[in-house]
Design a protein around this motif. Structure first.
Motif, PDB file in Angstrom:
ATOM      1  N   LYS A  69      40.710  41.964  58.539  1.00 53.76           N
ATOM      2  CA  LYS A  69      39.355  42.430  58.229  1.00 53.76           C
ATOM      3  C   LYS A  69      39.173  43.902  58.541  1.00 53.76           C
ATOM      4  O   LYS A  69      38.418  44.604  57.896  1.00 53.76           O
ATOM      5  CB  LYS A  69      38.321  41.594  58.982  1.00 53.76           C
ATOM      6  CG  LYS A  69      38.273  40.173  58.457  1.00 53.76           C
ATOM      7  CD  LYS A  69      37.164  39.374  59.059  1.00 53.76           C
ATOM      8  CE  LYS A  69      37.180  38.000  58.413  1.00 53.76           C
ATOM      9  NZ  LYS A  69      36.270  37.074  58.910  1.00 53.76           N
ATOM     10  N   SER A 122      43.639  36.481  44.048  1.00 59.03           N
ATOM     11  CA  SER A 122      42.252  36.007  43.940  1.00 59.03           C
ATOM     12  C   SER A 122      41.356  37.060  43.307  1.00 59.03           C
ATOM     13  O   SER A 122      40.399  36.739  42.613  1.00 59.03           O
ATOM     14  CB  SER A 122      41.704  35.565  45.297  1.00 59.03           C
ATOM     15  OG  SER A 122      41.630  36.654  46.177  1.00 59.03           O
ATOM     16  N   LEU A 134      45.195  30.207  51.355  1.00 57.26           N
ATOM     17  CA  LEU A 134      44.133  30.491  52.317  1.00 57.26           C
ATOM     18  C   LEU A 134      43.153  31.515  51.764  1.00 57.26           C
ATOM     19  O   LEU A 134      41.938  31.367  51.881  1.00 57.26           O
ATOM     20  CB  LEU A 134      44.729  30.970  53.641  1.00 57.26           C
ATOM     21  CG  LEU A 134      43.747  31.256  54.771  1.00 57.26           C
ATOM     22  CD1 LEU A 134      42.920  30.023  55.098  1.00 57.26           C
ATOM     23  CD2 LEU A 134      44.494  31.729  56.003  1.00 57.26           C
ATOM     24  N   MET A 135      43.678  32.560  51.121  1.00 61.38           N
ATOM     25  CA  MET A 135      42.794  33.561  50.513  1.00 61.38           C
ATOM     26  C   MET A 135      41.933  32.950  49.411  1.00 61.38           C
ATOM     27  O   MET A 135      40.750  33.250  49.294  1.00 61.38           O
ATOM     28  CB  MET A 135      43.617  34.705  49.912  1.00 61.38           C
ATOM     29  CG  MET A 135      44.122  35.679  50.927  1.00 61.38           C
ATOM     30  SD  MET A 135      44.657  37.196  50.146  1.00 61.38           S
ATOM     31  CE  MET A 135      43.098  37.907  49.682  1.00 61.38           C
ATOM     32  N   ALA A 141      41.025  29.837  49.193  1.00 63.48           N
ATOM     33  CA  ALA A 141      40.032  28.970  49.846  1.00 63.48           C
ATOM     34  C   ALA A 141      38.873  29.791  50.391  1.00 63.48           C
ATOM     35  O   ALA A 141      37.708  29.380  50.290  1.00 63.48           O
ATOM     36  CB  ALA A 141      40.695  28.164  50.961  1.00 63.48           C
ATOM     37  N   GLU A 142      39.169  30.942  50.957  1.00 64.51           N
ATOM     38  CA  GLU A 142      38.101  31.813  51.449  1.00 64.51           C
ATOM     39  C   GLU A 142      37.229  32.297  50.288  1.00 64.51           C
ATOM     40  O   GLU A 142      36.012  32.395  50.416  1.00 64.51           O
ATOM     41  CB  GLU A 142      38.688  33.009  52.201  1.00 64.51           C
ATOM     42  CG  GLU A 142      39.299  32.647  53.537  1.00 64.51           C
ATOM     43  CD  GLU A 142      40.035  33.819  54.190  1.00 64.51           C
ATOM     44  OE1 GLU A 142      40.147  34.896  53.558  1.00 64.51           O
ATOM     45  OE2 GLU A 142      40.505  33.641  55.322  1.00 64.51           O
ATOM     46  N   ALA A 143      37.857  32.585  49.147  1.00 60.21           N
ATOM     47  CA  ALA A 143      37.115  33.104  47.988  1.00 60.21           C
ATOM     48  C   ALA A 143      36.210  32.047  47.362  1.00 60.21           C
ATOM     49  O   ALA A 143      35.105  32.356  46.924  1.00 60.21           O
ATOM     50  CB  ALA A 143      38.091  33.648  46.941  1.00 60.21           C
ATOM     51  N   GLY A 166      34.976  29.382  48.933  1.00 63.01           N
ATOM     52  CA  GLY A 166      33.999  28.945  49.923  1.00 63.01           C
ATOM     53  C   GLY A 166      33.906  27.433  50.027  1.00 63.01           C
ATOM     54  O   GLY A 166      34.698  26.694  49.438  1.00 63.01           O
ATOM     55  N   GLU A 167      32.917  26.978  50.771  1.00 64.72           N
ATOM     56  CA  GLU A 167      32.760  25.540  51.008  1.00 64.72           C
ATOM     57  C   GLU A 167      32.338  24.783  49.767  1.00 64.72           C
ATOM     58  O   GLU A 167      32.581  23.584  49.649  1.00 64.72           O
ATOM     59  CB  GLU A 167      31.770  25.311  52.147  1.00 64.72           C
ATOM     60  CG  GLU A 167      32.335  25.736  53.490  1.00 64.72           C
ATOM     61  CD  GLU A 167      31.422  25.366  54.641  1.00 64.72           C
ATOM     62  OE1 GLU A 167      30.653  24.389  54.524  1.00 64.72           O
ATOM     63  OE2 GLU A 167      31.489  26.060  55.666  1.00 64.72           O
TER      64      GLU A 167
END
Length: 184
Positions: free
Chosen positions: A91, A137, A160-161, A163-165, A167-168
């Motif tokens: 970050k 992504s 993982l990236m 999944a972060e993009a 979101g839930e």
């Protein structure tokens, strides 16, 4: 280093420990006279030059020289022999020597494994990840809520990236077709 090499030879080669010890001790003793390659071979014997300077087998040097010529062959071999760049995902800058990768948020190019980079990796605030997998992504236009298939999941950094993009509200299905990568 000599001791470790000798012990390795004893375990894996049997009686090779004495030979390894003798060769390595001779190299250490005469290291100032050691010539790894000769620049005059570059023009007079380019196959030998590439082999000695870059540690390539003769058959490969012969093919590279036939196909590309000396200048381009050496350029290719030199690129393969050099240390690849160290890309991180974080970050914020994992140390003063890290520079952001333009157009890829969270991607950093580190000048090397500095103490700051090591600390960031150990504490989990940075991860080693090639910039190619970080840009996916962004290039695919992944947005929150999407359903995404990662068909070459590898070790999971790109997954993982993604999944972060998404979101839930979204989901990512990750598969890896190569058994060897799944076992790491």
């Amino acid at each position: 280093v000599v001791h470790e090499a000798v012990e390795y030879a004893k375990r894996h080669v049997g009686r090779g420990g004495g030979l390894v010890n003798g060769v390595l001790r001779a190299i250490l003793r005469d290291k100032d006279q050691l010539v790894l390659w000769r620049m005059e071979d570059r023009d007079s014997d380019p196959k030998r030059y590439l082999g000695q300077r870059y540690g390539l087998p003769g058959w490969l040097n012969k093919r590279l020289l036939a196909r590309f010529g000396l200048e381009e062959a050496e350029s290719l071999v030199s690129a393969f022999a050099s240390r690849p760049p160290l890309f991180l995902r974080a970050k914020e800058a994992p140390g003063p020597s890290a520079t952001p990768v333009e157009g890829v948020s969270g991607a950093w190019r580190a000048s090397g494994m500095t103490p700051e980079v090591k600390a960031a990796l150990l504490e989990g605030s940075a991860f080693v990840q090639d910039v190619g997998s970080q840009v996916i992504s962004h290039l695919c236009g992944v947005t929150p809520g999407m359903r995404v298939l990662d068909a070459c999941a590898g070790l999971g950094g790109k997954t993982l990236m993604l999944a972060e993009a998404v979101g839930e509200a979204g989901s990512v299905v990750a598969v890896e077709p190569l058994q060897a990568k799944r076992e790491i």
